[in-house]
Design an enzyme around this catalytic site. Structure first.
Site, PDB file in Angstrom:
ATOM      1  N   ARG A  11       0.941  -1.141  -0.006  1.00 16.64           N
ATOM      2  CA  ARG A  11      -0.055   0.094  -0.049  1.00 16.64           C
ATOM      3  C   ARG A  11       0.742   1.213  -0.013  1.00 16.64           C
ATOM      4  O   ARG A  11       0.518   2.096  -0.745  1.00 16.64           O
ATOM      5  CB  ARG A  11      -1.085   0.184   1.150  1.00 16.64           C
ATOM      6  CG  ARG A  11      -2.275   0.686   0.849  1.00 16.64           C
ATOM      7  CD  ARG A  11      -3.250  -0.329   0.058  1.00 16.64           C
ATOM      8  NE  ARG A  11      -3.677  -1.621   0.757  1.00 16.64           N
ATOM      9  CZ  ARG A  11      -4.791  -1.597   1.591  1.00 16.64           C
ATOM     10  NH1 ARG A  11      -5.139  -0.647   2.199  1.00 16.64           N
ATOM     11  NH2 ARG A  11      -4.982  -2.907   2.063  1.00 16.64           N
ATOM     12  N   THR A  12       1.857   1.262   0.958  1.00 15.11           N
ATOM     13  CA  THR A  12       2.684   2.453   1.030  1.00 15.11           C
ATOM     14  C   THR A  12       3.326   2.804  -0.008  1.00 15.11           C
ATOM     15  O   THR A  12       3.543   3.816  -0.568  1.00 15.11           O
ATOM     16  CB  THR A  12       3.296   2.513   2.539  1.00 15.11           C
ATOM     17  OG1 THR A  12       2.525   2.156   3.286  1.00 15.11           O
ATOM     18  CG2 THR A  12       4.121   3.837   2.516  1.00 15.11           C
ATOM     19  N   LYS A  26      21.763 -11.001  -0.172  1.00 16.89           N
ATOM     20  CA  LYS A  26      23.221 -11.232  -0.255  1.00 16.89           C
ATOM     21  C   LYS A  26      24.057 -10.711   0.815  1.00 16.89           C
ATOM     22  O   LYS A  26      25.104 -10.935   0.768  1.00 16.89           O
ATOM     23  CB  LYS A  26      23.855 -11.104  -1.832  1.00 16.89           C
ATOM     24  CG  LYS A  26      22.936 -11.675  -2.899  1.00 16.89           C
ATOM     25  CD  LYS A  26      23.715 -11.605  -4.120  1.00 16.89           C
ATOM     26  CE  LYS A  26      22.911 -11.798  -5.356  1.00 16.89           C
ATOM     27  NZ  LYS A  26      21.830 -10.618  -5.748  1.00 16.89           N
ATOM     28  N   ARG A  60      11.618   2.226   3.421  1.00 12.68           N
ATOM     29  CA  ARG A  60      10.807   1.479   4.452  1.00 12.68           C
ATOM     30  C   ARG A  60      11.707   0.423   4.946  1.00 12.68           C
ATOM     31  O   ARG A  60      12.410  -0.526   3.938  1.00 12.68           O
ATOM     32  CB  ARG A  60       9.640   0.822   3.738  1.00 12.68           C
ATOM     33  CG  ARG A  60       8.916  -0.359   4.674  1.00 12.68           C
ATOM     34  CD  ARG A  60       8.448   0.049   5.958  1.00 12.68           C
ATOM     35  NE  ARG A  60       7.363   1.078   5.714  1.00 12.68           N
ATOM     36  CZ  ARG A  60       6.105   0.632   5.939  1.00 12.68           C
ATOM     37  NH1 ARG A  60       5.704  -0.553   5.929  1.00 12.68           N
ATOM     38  NH2 ARG A  60       5.140   1.635   5.710  1.00 12.68           N
ATOM     39  N   HIS A 105       6.815   7.452  10.922  1.00 15.96           N
ATOM     40  CA  HIS A 105       6.277   7.215   9.468  1.00 15.96           C
ATOM     41  C   HIS A 105       5.880   8.621   8.966  1.00 15.96           C
ATOM     42  O   HIS A 105       4.524   8.636   9.063  1.00 15.96           O
ATOM     43  CB  HIS A 105       5.145   6.254   9.524  1.00 15.96           C
ATOM     44  CG  HIS A 105       4.841   5.706   8.383  1.00 15.96           C
ATOM     45  ND1 HIS A 105       5.136   6.204   7.093  1.00 15.96           N
ATOM     46  CD2 HIS A 105       3.612   4.776   7.972  1.00 15.96           C
ATOM     47  CE1 HIS A 105       4.673   5.456   6.058  1.00 15.96           C
ATOM     48  NE2 HIS A 105       3.675   4.752   6.558  1.00 15.96           N
TER      49      HIS A 105
END
Ligand SMILES: [Zn+2]
Lengths: 153, 302
Positions: B57-58, B86, B107, B135
């Site tokens: 969504r974000t 990795k 994020r 946020h």
């Protein structure tokens, strides 16, 4: 200083090393741990606990033979003993004497106590002084604020 | 007041003027978004969208915002398929990409990740959620939704419910609201998931703060519900006691002109029957994500 105290200090005089004076009473052992001085350390370490002090009642004093202090060590000392005085000894003589000072930003000195903080996964820990009295540090990254008992050396 | 070239990491250090400038620009972007326009102001600009924790969504909201502004988006949405899997550090990923892009959107599951990225590069960084910390773009769209509905932010009482300890949207929204005048923040949570003490101390310097001992929705102009994740409370019995549900019966006690918000996705915190109530604004809130993120990107890059 009383004559008796003077004699005692004379007996304990070290040749080369440091004396950390004005350590808060009860903090000497913690300070040694923080400085990484353990049973593997080769020099003579004298720990004086409950030493009468004119200004604060009782204090602790640490004398370490054959050790100097790095910038990071000094910042650690300032965190545990904010009013400590460092005496640098060469050939039984004090060649330098200064008070520790806690800087505004502590970089690479202590870890952020938050295990989920990015600074515990990569990069260098960095904490700012949020309040001085009582001492509170804020992590530059996760923004959490910590009181003294939470500091992770 | 200008955000040009700056990072967008935390609501803690933001000031009222910065917030208001984003809200004003969001309004302009909103009318363009409503008409489904594609602007050209970000033509030739690239945004790297690095999602170390999946949040479709974000990520979509940021991606559409950049594309509606005429820009390009690169990046990854699943850390398992990126170089991170990795063992590459965030530092090295940022260094590898910085020459290619004009903006990073990050994020990350660790607190402070966006801040670390911002210290590594001169390219502006937007924090799209760092662990349980902040946020801030969500806070801007929350404020925008409130402002659009109530026509003001000063003087409002906002009640936040749920996981206040790990709830980064609650943290950012609280700090952002505290920059306005006569705001009252009310908190209600299970005892294990209270607002962090240092945040309450900070917030008390700027506004009125009240921790409620029961779910009293009657005083709030905005009721902001958040999810309590099962993994936050180990004991299933305690979890059962901790969860709450806003249904018509609870809404009955809310002010007639109150708003019910939620940073979606919801689970059981809000009953589906509440959706029909005109005070339920969570879908509107979600929709506002795109124009507000357009405004944030534009403020930084234009
Ligand atoms: Zn941290």
């Amino acid at each position: 200083m009383k004559a008796k105290d003077k004699d005692m200090l004379k007996v304990k005089k070290i040749e080369n090393g440091i004396v950390i004076d004005h350590v808060p009473q009860g903090s000497a052992v913690k300070l040694l741990t923080v400085l990484g001085i353990d049973e593997d350390f080769k020099g003579t370490v004298s720990v004086l606990i409950n030493v009468p002090s004119a200004s604060t009642g009782l204090k602790d004093v640490i004398k370490i033979e054959g050790r100097s202090l790095t910038k990071s060590d000094l910042e650690k000392v300032a965190l545990v003993a904010p009013y400590a005085t460092i005496n640098v000894i060469r050939d039984y003589t004090v060649i330098e004497k200064y008070k520790v000072k806690l800087p505004e930003v502590l970089e690479g000195v202590i870890h952020c106590p938050n295990p989920n903080c990015i600074s515990n996964k990569e990069g260098n820990p960095k904490l700012h002084i949020k309040e001085r009295n009582p001492l509170k540090l804020q992590c530059n990254f996760c923004e959490k604020v910590y009181a003294e008992k939470e500091f992770k050396f | 007041m200008s955000l040009k070239g700056s990072d967008f990491i935390s609501a803690v250090g933001m000031d009222r003027k910065e917030i208001e400038s984003i809200l004003a620009l969001s309004e302009k972007m909103d009318s363009s978004f409503t008409k489904k326009e594609v602007l050209s102001e970000m033509e030739g600009k690239f945004m790297a969208s690095l999602f170390y924790e999946p949040s479709t969504r974000t990520q979509q909201s940021f991606g559409s915002a950049m594309k509606r502004l005429g820009g390009e988006v690169i990046g990854f949405s699943d850390p398992k398929t990126s170089s991170h899997s990795k063992g590459e550090t965030l530092h090295d990923t940022i260094k590898a990409l910085e020459a290619q892009v004009d903006l990073f959107v990050i994020r990350h599951p660790s607190e402070g990740a966006a801040k670390l990225a911002a210290e590594v590069t001169n390219v502006p960084v937007i924090n799209a959620g760092d662990g349980s910390n902040q946020h801030p773009s969500q806070a801007m769209l929350d404020l925008y939704t409130i402002k659009k509905e109530k026509k003001k932010i000063d003087g409002l009482t906002v009640l936040m419910i749920g996981d206040l300890k790990y709830g980064r949207t609650v943290h950012s929204l609280s700090y952002a609201l505290s920059k306005f005048d006569d705001v009252k923040l009310q908190y209600y949570s299970p005892p294990q998931l209270k607002m962090p003490g240092f945040m309450l101390n900070d917030l008390r310097n700027d506004c009125k703060v009240e921790e409620l001992s029961s779910l009293d929705v009657s005083k709030a102009d905005v009721v902001y519900a958040t999810r309590i994740q099962k993994e936050r409370i180990e004991d299933p019995e305690e979890y059962k006691r901790a969860v709450y549900r806003i249904d018509n019966e609870v809404m009955e006690k809310m002010k007639k002109d109150a708003m019910l918000m939620h940073p979606l996705p919801r689970v059981d915190e809000i009953a589906v029957e509440a959706d029909l109530d005109s005070r339920a604004k969570y879908f509107e809130q979600e929709r506002n994500g795109v124009p507000v993120r357009m405004a944030i990107i534009s403020s930084i890059l234009k």
